[in-house]
Design an enzyme around this catalytic site. Structure first.
Site, PDB file in Angstrom:
ATOM      1  N   LYS A 171       0.840  -1.203   0.000  1.00 41.46           N
ATOM      2  CA  LYS A 171       0.000   0.000   0.000  1.00 41.46           C
ATOM      3  C   LYS A 171       0.874   1.252   0.000  1.00 41.46           C
ATOM      4  CE  LYS A 171      -4.018   1.730   2.640  1.00 41.46           C
ATOM      5  NZ  LYS A 171      -4.873   1.434   3.818  1.00 41.46           N
ATOM      6  N   SER A 199      -9.773   1.130   3.019  1.00 42.58           N
ATOM      7  CA  SER A 199      -8.986   1.991   2.154  1.00 42.58           C
ATOM      8  C   SER A 199      -7.905   1.247   1.364  1.00 42.58           C
ATOM      9  CB  SER A 199      -8.302   3.066   3.012  1.00 42.58           C
ATOM     10  OG  SER A 199      -7.417   2.452   3.957  1.00 42.58           O
ATOM     11  N   SER A 212      -9.928  -1.532   7.044  1.00 43.20           N
ATOM     12  CA  SER A 212      -9.384  -1.241   5.712  1.00 43.20           C
ATOM     13  C   SER A 212      -8.627  -2.380   5.049  1.00 43.20           C
ATOM     14  CB  SER A 212      -8.475  -0.014   5.784  1.00 43.20           C
ATOM     15  OG  SER A 212      -9.231   1.133   6.055  1.00 43.20           O
TER      16      SER A 212
END
Length: 472
Positions: A74, A149, A173
């Site tokens: 990420k 996310s 997330s």
């Protein structure tokens, strides 16, 4: 999707090389660009590391299960010499001067980082539509969101560009996008993995964790990145353990707690049926299903958004246009520098959460909101402690329904906030949780969330793997 185990077997028997795997991964990323799962692709770096891995293997010095395996991370984790944007305009050109501990450990294990994945801006969102670089698309149904996310990391695995990836989880997330895309996503116990080098959203809630095609892949990845870190004094002093050790032990004799508050109003009927069907299969395998209660869980979302936004308003104050990141060209005075750089650099959702966090921390409202939310956090933690006195693990939905339709972040932001209703409580209590596919509804996968006792990831993953086998 090929697993880590399958790729390692191919590397061991010589039918492929790390360089070929990296090249194949990079080509797959290029061919799935329409999904917008990546912000940065590290072609040259990945191929160079892959050649080093092949050299080690040829010399009989392989570093273990992850050596030569392509991995995505990420884009809120620092990696020296690469862009680290947190999907925000304010960090569009920021190049990390150091490497996050989790990524350092990943590369020390021989993993090949092929790219930095797209995400909700500063991890604020549940749909992956708040990114400055545009929304990520769900490969299973492009009219629906991939969850957030960490949607980019989930899609990177689901689309087959990599066998595993890292995300971060502040209120669901990792688990929520795993459920949306039909992969496995694990949020470890708070403190299990160092947060050093992770761009902070809410420091007392954030935790790095793995995505994988299988539970075993997640267990392997967790084993590589966990452990004490002198750079992060919230990391646990517990020694690193083999999280694959209990896989295959099944659920016979396990007591599974089912919170009555999680299976009532608000849960989609088809999703509920898929989860209950899996619990019946577990019971047939020798598990005992027991109803438990989490009486304060209805306050979880409210307390979460107060605590998370409060911490965000403090953490994001460092982006001021002075030291690094975006600086407004229109600023003429110091106040303008702060105001214009932030209003031009941050997206609407980030601005909304900073404003809310500043409000609840203000002198007139601190006691009424922030202090009360922290008290509720303790009550929720106590609820889990009490429930675990009578069960080994707790089962819950990962999401209240199927992945949301694209565009709802603008048209109905409250629905997006409430998609985290089953996940935020684990972050408040610091507990480990894993989402595993457990069936289908409306042609899309349904995620079953398993909740474990603190630092009992090995036991949690054993139950998750049993779910995986029963779902085949």
């Amino acid at each position: 999707m090929q697993t880590i185990q399958e790729l390692q077997a191919q590397l061991a028997n010589g039918s492929t090389t790390a360089e070929k795997l990296a090249q194949a991964s990079l080509e797959k990323i290029e061919s799935t660009k329409n999904l917008n799962a990546y912000i940065s692709v590290l072609n040259d770096r990945a191929l160079e590391r892959a050649k080093e891995s092949d050299k080690r293997r040829a010399e009989g010095k392989s570093l273990g299960a992850l050596d030569g395996i392509p991995v995505a991370v990420k884009d809120n984790m620092c990696l020296t010499g690469t862009r680290t944007t947190a999907a925000s305009k304010i960090l569009d050109n920021f190049v990390a001067p150091y490497t996050a501990t989790a990524l350092e450990k990943l590369e020390a294990a021989g993993a090949i980082i092929v790219g930095k994945t797209n995400m909700d801006e500063f991890a604020m969102g549940s749909s992956n539509e708040t990114s400055y670089y545009g929304p990520v698309k769900n490969p299973l149904d492009e009219s629906r969101v991939p969850g957030g996310s960490s949607g980019g990391s989930a899609v990177a695995v689901a689309s087959g560009t990599v066998p595993c990836a890292l995300g971060s989880d502040t209120g669901g997330s990792i688990r929520q996008p795993a459920a949306c895309t039909g992969v496995v996503g694990l949020k470890p116990t708070y403190g299990r993995v160092s947060r050093y080098g992770l761009l902070a959203y809410a420091s007392s809630l954030d935790q790095i964790g793995p995505f994988g095609a299988t539970v075993r892949d997640c267990a392997t990845l967790l084993g590589a990145i966990c452990g004490i870190d002198p750079h992060d004094n919230t990391t646990s002093t517990r020694p690193t353990e083999d999280f694959t050790a209990k896989l295959g032990t099944g659920v016979k004799g396990k007591v599974i707690g089912v919170p009555k508050e999680y299976f009532g109003e608000g849960l989609d009927a088809e999703c509920k049926a898929a989860i209950e069907n899996m619990l019946k299969k577990m019971e047939a395998e020798g598990a005992t299903i027991k109803e438990v209660s989490l009486p304060h869980i209805s306050y979880a979302v409210s307390s979460y958004y107060i605590i998370a936004t409060a911490e965000a308003s403090s953490n994001l104050s460092r982006y001021d246009g002075v030291r690094y990141g975006y600086r407004s060209a229109e600023a003429r005075k110091l106040f303008d520098l702060y105001a214009k750089s932030r209003s031009e650099g941050f997206g609407k959702e980030v601005q909304r959460r900073i404003l809310l966090g500043s409000y609840v921390l203000s002198a007139g409202f601190y006691d009424a909101y922030y202090v009360q939310a922290q008290k509720v956090r303790r009550l929720i933690t106590d609820d889990f402690t009490e429930a675990f006195k009578t069960c080994d693990v707790i089962a819950s939905p990962t999401m209240p329904g199927l992945p949301l339709k694209c565009g709802m972040n603008e048209s109905d932001p409250m629905a997006v906030y409430l998609s985290d209703i089953y996940t935020v409580s684990l972050n408040l209590a610091g507990l480990p949780g894993v989402s595993v596919p457990c069936g289908m509804a409306g042609g899309l996968p349904v995620g079953l969330q398993w909740i474990g006792k603190p630092f009992q990831e090995a036991d949690l993953l054993a139950v998750a793997e049993a779910t995986e086998k029963l779902n085949k």
